[in-house]
Design a protein around this motif. Sequence first.
Motif: not given
Length: 135
Positions: A35-42, A55-58, A92-94
Amino acid sequence: MMWLIRFVLFALILFLIYRTIKFILNPKRKLELAHEQKRFYFLDDQNNVRKNFLLTYKGALFEGEKYLGTTDKKFDVVSIFIWPHSVNALKGFVREDFHFLEEIIQVDYPNASIDWKSPVKEFVQDNSEPETPYE
């Protein structure tokens, strides 16, 4: 007496190594790091239907609630509701980002229908028809 001190010291070192490894492999810590690094994790426990997944994404954190139901042949997760923890993080999400998240979830839960909670629900809905006849 000296062997007892050595044994206690050895046991303490083994305990510290065990706790360090357990800390490094903790899935919650991995989620926070992603989450801090703005990566995907489930993060999900597929064996426990009552436990929500994260889950975290962007840089946005989402939570999903699973509901058990019946399919043609078995009991399975048939419905999932997803919502963001912070609406401000969605900047910024699409639409493609939300469709990507749906595809990732569909891999683990192929029989589930995925519904988003507001305000994502309104954004994801396809607005292919113009609102006025002049557009």
